[in-house]
Design a protein around this motif. Structure first.
Motif, PDB file in Angstrom:
ATOM      1  N   LEU A 350      96.391  82.007  95.486  1.00  0.00           N
ATOM      2  CA  LEU A 350      95.158  82.191  94.725  1.00  0.00           C
ATOM      3  C   LEU A 350      94.207  83.193  95.359  1.00  0.00           C
ATOM      4  CD1 LEU A 350      94.447  78.455  93.812  1.00  0.00           C
ATOM      5  CD2 LEU A 350      95.465  80.208  92.353  1.00  0.00           C
ATOM      6  N   GLY A 351      94.637  83.817  96.431  1.00  0.00           N
ATOM      7  CA  GLY A 351      93.826  84.863  97.032  1.00  0.00           C
ATOM      8  C   GLY A 351      92.793  84.357  98.015  1.00  0.00           C
ATOM      9  N   THR A 352      91.750  85.173  98.198  1.00  0.00           N
ATOM     10  CA  THR A 352      90.713  84.889  99.174  1.00  0.00           C
ATOM     11  C   THR A 352      89.592  84.044  98.570  1.00  0.00           C
ATOM     12  OG1 THR A 352      89.436  86.854  98.618  1.00  0.00           O
ATOM     13  CG2 THR A 352      91.186  87.106 100.274  1.00  0.00           C
ATOM     14  N   VAL A 353      88.667  83.639  99.443  1.00  0.00           N
ATOM     15  CA  VAL A 353      87.491  82.912  98.956  1.00  0.00           C
ATOM     16  C   VAL A 353      86.657  83.815  98.058  1.00  0.00           C
ATOM     17  CG1 VAL A 353      85.359  81.750  99.662  1.00  0.00           C
ATOM     18  CG2 VAL A 353      87.452  81.409 100.978  1.00  0.00           C
ATOM     19  N   ALA A 354      86.651  85.126  98.328  1.00  0.00           N
ATOM     20  CA  ALA A 354      85.931  86.063  97.466  1.00  0.00           C
ATOM     21  C   ALA A 354      86.523  86.062  96.057  1.00  0.00           C
ATOM     22  CB  ALA A 354      85.982  87.472  98.063  1.00  0.00           C
ATOM     23  N   ASP A 355      87.844  85.986  95.962  1.00  0.00           N
ATOM     24  CA  ASP A 355      88.488  85.895  94.645  1.00  0.00           C
ATOM     25  C   ASP A 355      88.075  84.621  93.918  1.00  0.00           C
ATOM     26  OD1 ASP A 355      89.860  88.279  95.096  1.00  0.00           O
ATOM     27  OD2 ASP A 355      91.501  87.234  96.117  1.00  0.00           O
ATOM     28  N   GLU A 358      84.648  85.077  92.456  1.00  0.00           N
ATOM     29  CA  GLU A 358      84.705  85.868  91.232  1.00  0.00           C
ATOM     30  C   GLU A 358      85.093  85.008  90.038  1.00  0.00           C
ATOM     31  OE1 GLU A 358      84.130  89.243  90.231  1.00  0.00           O
ATOM     32  OE2 GLU A 358      83.098  89.114  92.134  1.00  0.00           O
ATOM     33  N   ARG A 359      86.073  84.137  90.252  1.00  0.00           N
ATOM     34  CA  ARG A 359      86.523  83.274  89.148  1.00  0.00           C
ATOM     35  C   ARG A 359      85.414  82.313  88.727  1.00  0.00           C
ATOM     36  NH1 ARG A 359      91.295  83.319  92.337  1.00  0.00           N
ATOM     37  NH2 ARG A 359      90.804  81.297  93.258  1.00  0.00           N
ATOM     38  N   VAL A 360      84.722  81.747  89.713  1.00  0.00           N
ATOM     39  CA  VAL A 360      83.621  80.828  89.400  1.00  0.00           C
ATOM     40  C   VAL A 360      82.505  81.569  88.667  1.00  0.00           C
ATOM     41  CG1 VAL A 360      81.830  79.353  90.401  1.00  0.00           C
ATOM     42  CG2 VAL A 360      84.152  79.273  91.313  1.00  0.00           C
ATOM     43  N   LYS A 362      82.813  84.217  86.736  1.00  0.00           N
ATOM     44  CA  LYS A 362      83.251  84.468  85.360  1.00  0.00           C
ATOM     45  C   LYS A 362      83.132  83.203  84.511  1.00  0.00           C
ATOM     46  CE  LYS A 362      86.457  88.214  86.497  1.00  0.00           C
ATOM     47  NZ  LYS A 362      87.884  88.637  86.552  1.00  0.00           N
ATOM     48  N   LEU A 363      83.468  82.068  85.108  1.00  0.00           N
ATOM     49  CA  LEU A 363      83.340  80.804  84.389  1.00  0.00           C
ATOM     50  C   LEU A 363      81.873  80.517  84.068  1.00  0.00           C
ATOM     51  CD1 LEU A 363      84.467  78.135  83.307  1.00  0.00           C
ATOM     52  CD2 LEU A 363      84.346  77.210  85.630  1.00  0.00           C
ATOM     53  N   ALA A 364      80.996  80.793  85.029  1.00  0.00           N
ATOM     54  CA  ALA A 364      79.569  80.571  84.806  1.00  0.00           C
ATOM     55  C   ALA A 364      79.051  81.451  83.677  1.00  0.00           C
ATOM     56  CB  ALA A 364      78.792  80.845  86.093  1.00  0.00           C
ATOM     57  N   ARG A 365      79.493  82.727  83.662  1.00  0.00           N
ATOM     58  CA  ARG A 365      79.073  83.639  82.596  1.00  0.00           C
ATOM     59  C   ARG A 365      79.537  83.129  81.237  1.00  0.00           C
ATOM     60  NH1 ARG A 365      79.077  90.060  82.165  1.00  0.00           N
ATOM     61  NH2 ARG A 365      77.996  89.717  84.112  1.00  0.00           N
ATOM     62  N   TRP A 366      80.783  82.659  81.166  1.00  0.00           N
ATOM     63  CA  TRP A 366      81.318  82.147  79.896  1.00  0.00           C
ATOM     64  C   TRP A 366      80.516  80.931  79.418  1.00  0.00           C
ATOM     65  CZ3 TRP A 366      83.544  77.428  78.610  1.00  0.00           C
ATOM     66  CH2 TRP A 366      84.141  77.364  77.359  1.00  0.00           C
ATOM     67  N   LEU A 367      80.152  80.039  80.342  1.00  0.00           N
ATOM     68  CA  LEU A 367      79.370  78.860  79.974  1.00  0.00           C
ATOM     69  C   LEU A 367      78.017  79.249  79.392  1.00  0.00           C
ATOM     70  CD1 LEU A 367      80.137  76.567  83.057  1.00  0.00           C
ATOM     71  CD2 LEU A 367      80.930  76.216  80.718  1.00  0.00           C
ATOM     72  N   GLN A 386      75.465  87.930  87.284  1.00  0.00           N
ATOM     73  CA  GLN A 386      76.402  88.947  87.686  1.00  0.00           C
ATOM     74  C   GLN A 386      77.642  88.297  88.327  1.00  0.00           C
ATOM     75  OE1 GLN A 386      75.999  92.169  87.020  1.00  0.00           O
ATOM     76  NE2 GLN A 386      74.086  91.590  85.982  1.00  0.00           N
ATOM     77  N   PRO A 387      78.851  88.739  87.948  1.00  0.00           N
ATOM     78  CA  PRO A 387      80.075  88.156  88.515  1.00  0.00           C
ATOM     79  C   PRO A 387      80.111  88.220  90.030  1.00  0.00           C
ATOM     80  CG  PRO A 387      80.594  89.575  86.642  1.00  0.00           C
ATOM     81  CD  PRO A 387      79.129  89.779  86.929  1.00  0.00           C
ATOM     82  N   SER A 388      79.552  89.268  90.627  1.00  0.00           N
ATOM     83  CA  SER A 388      79.590  89.385  92.082  1.00  0.00           C
ATOM     84  C   SER A 388      78.443  88.689  92.755  1.00  0.00           C
ATOM     85  CB  SER A 388      79.561  90.870  92.475  1.00  0.00           C
ATOM     86  OG  SER A 388      78.327  91.456  92.045  1.00  0.00           O
ATOM     87  N   GLY A 389      77.495  88.164  91.956  1.00  0.00           N
ATOM     88  CA  GLY A 389      76.314  87.531  92.511  1.00  0.00           C
ATOM     89  C   GLY A 389      75.305  88.523  93.020  1.00  0.00           C
ATOM     90  N   LYS A 390      75.480  89.829  92.682  1.00  0.00           N
ATOM     91  CA  LYS A 390      74.566  90.858  93.177  1.00  0.00           C
ATOM     92  C   LYS A 390      73.465  91.127  92.150  1.00  0.00           C
ATOM     93  CE  LYS A 390      78.234  93.025  95.871  1.00  0.00           C
ATOM     94  NZ  LYS A 390      79.040  94.223  96.102  1.00  0.00           N
TER      95      LYS A 390
END
Length: 390
Positions: A350-355, A358-360, A362-367, A386-390
């Motif tokens: 599933l990749g890194t914690v940074a990945d 990003e998934r979380v 995107k989920l927050a944006r969809w909600l 923002q997906p990156s939290g920036k």
């Protein structure tokens, strides 16, 4: 009908294990009674740092006589089948009963004294106890067959009515003697029966009822905060933990340096709770105050002045460390800190914690886009979208 008392006294039982231990003791004891056809009217369990206890109410003096019927082979079965059935039941052929061409063994089991049943049950319960972590001790510990217990077992009180139920586990003999508070009453106490167990221990500075200790901690800590115009921040988990660390709980209020209030309140509360098991307080405006409540295990001669001072010094050291790490983290912007997540593996597939972040995101944006949760307003809301939290 007679009450039965069992106390298993040991070195300190971790607070986090005590509630489950009480449940396990009641479960194992009930199972042992059921094997003998016994049933208690009620079962009450207690736990303190140094003892695990059970009181079974209204047990009969003896088990009832029962008749057990075991189905055997048919009359026309080969002789070998009959011989095997006789060996199994311990009967002779003329003691079997025939019905419709089938042989039955009818075994009458006389009643047994309840005390005898209990004497067998105690070692079985102790040896089968499912502690999350346990240990062996002493010379016997060289053998894997030696007793395992959460901490070294030192004493057993086993009373059916006012009579001692004889039992022996790893050299520890049952009796009617226990110990009081480690400091206030370290000497032996003779228990008369289940009826005077809690009362005698209370007179020796031991409150065996965990719910009573929790009530004392909760009420006294709240009252101490109220007395100085503050409000205790409720924490039932901390109430239970302090009750599991003390046999004679005495909440005490102390103060720490106001300079530490520059640290976020969540950091202060976490440091006080996790490291020191302290409650924290807030003022009437809802702001964290420079006050804490610790729980002593003794009635100090000076009213707890030295205890509070000692705890204040320890908390100051903890908060000093917390402030250092907090101020160190502030030297690097959060965006820079987030880059470190790219070097931490969350899961090999599933990749890194940074990945994961990003998934979380995107989920927050969809909600938000679906209207499931409202979008936060202001600058913080814009950043969180923002997906990156920036």
């Amino acid at each position: 009908m007679t009450d039965f008392l069992l106390e298993l006294r040991s070195e300190e039982i971790p607070a986090r294990m005590q509630d489950k231990a009480r449940d396990d003791l009641a479960r194992l004891f009930t199972a042992e009674l059921e094997k003998a056809g016994l049933r208690a009217d009620a079962i009450v369990t207690f736990a303190t740092p140094r003892r695990l206890a059970l009181i079974a109410r209204d047990l009969p003096e003896a088990t009832e006589a029962v008749s057990e019927e075991i189905k055997g082979p048919r009359v026309s079965a080969p002789p070998q089948a009959l011989e095997g059935f006789l060996r199994k039941t311990g009967l002779t052929a003329d003691q079997l009963v025939e019905r419709d061409g089938v042989l039955f063994a009818v075994i009458d089991k006389p009643g047994r004294d309840t005390a005898e049943v209990l004497a067998e049950a105690i070692p079985a319960i102790v040896r089968a106890f499912p502690w999350p972590k346990s240990m062996r001790w002493g010379e016997a510990s060289s053998s894997t067959e030696s007793l395992r217990w959460v901490r070294p077992l030192h004493g057993i009180v086993a009373l059916f009515g006012d009579q001692i139920v004889p039992a022996e586990i790893a050299g520890v003999q049952s009796g009617a003697v226990t110990l009081g508070h480690r400091f206030h009453h370290p000497g032996p106490i003779t228990i008369g029966s289940a009826a005077d167990y809690a009362e005698k221990l209370h007179a020796c500075h031991v409150i065996v009822d965990q719910d009573e200790r929790r009530t004392i901690i909760r009420d006294k800590a709240t009252a101490l905060a109220d007395a100085v115009g503050l409000e205790l921040i409720e924490d039932e988990g901390l109430v239970a933990e302090n009750a599991g660390l003390t046999e004679w709980p005495v909440p005490l209020l102390g103060r720490f340096d106001e300079d530490f209030l520059g640290v976020p309140p969540e950091v202060i509360q976490l440091t006080a709770r996790v490291n020191q098991k302290y409650f924290v307080c807030r003022d009437k405006a809802g702001q964290l105050a420079n006050a804490f409540v610790c729980t002593a295990n003794i009635d100090a001669a000076d009213g707890g002045v030295k205890i509070v001072d000692g705890n204040r010094k320890v908390l100051a050291a903890r908060l000093s460390d917390a402030r250092f790490f907090y101020e160190t983290d502030l030297k690097m912007p959060l965006e820079e800190q987030a880059k470190k997540l790219e070097k931490i593996v969350f899961h090999e597939k599933l990749g890194t914690v940074a990945d994961k972040v990003e998934r979380v995101a995107k989920l927050a944006r969809w909600l938000v886009e679906e209207g499931i949760i409202p979008l936060p307003v202001g600058e913080e809301g814009a950043r969180s979208a923002q997906p990156s939290g920036k």
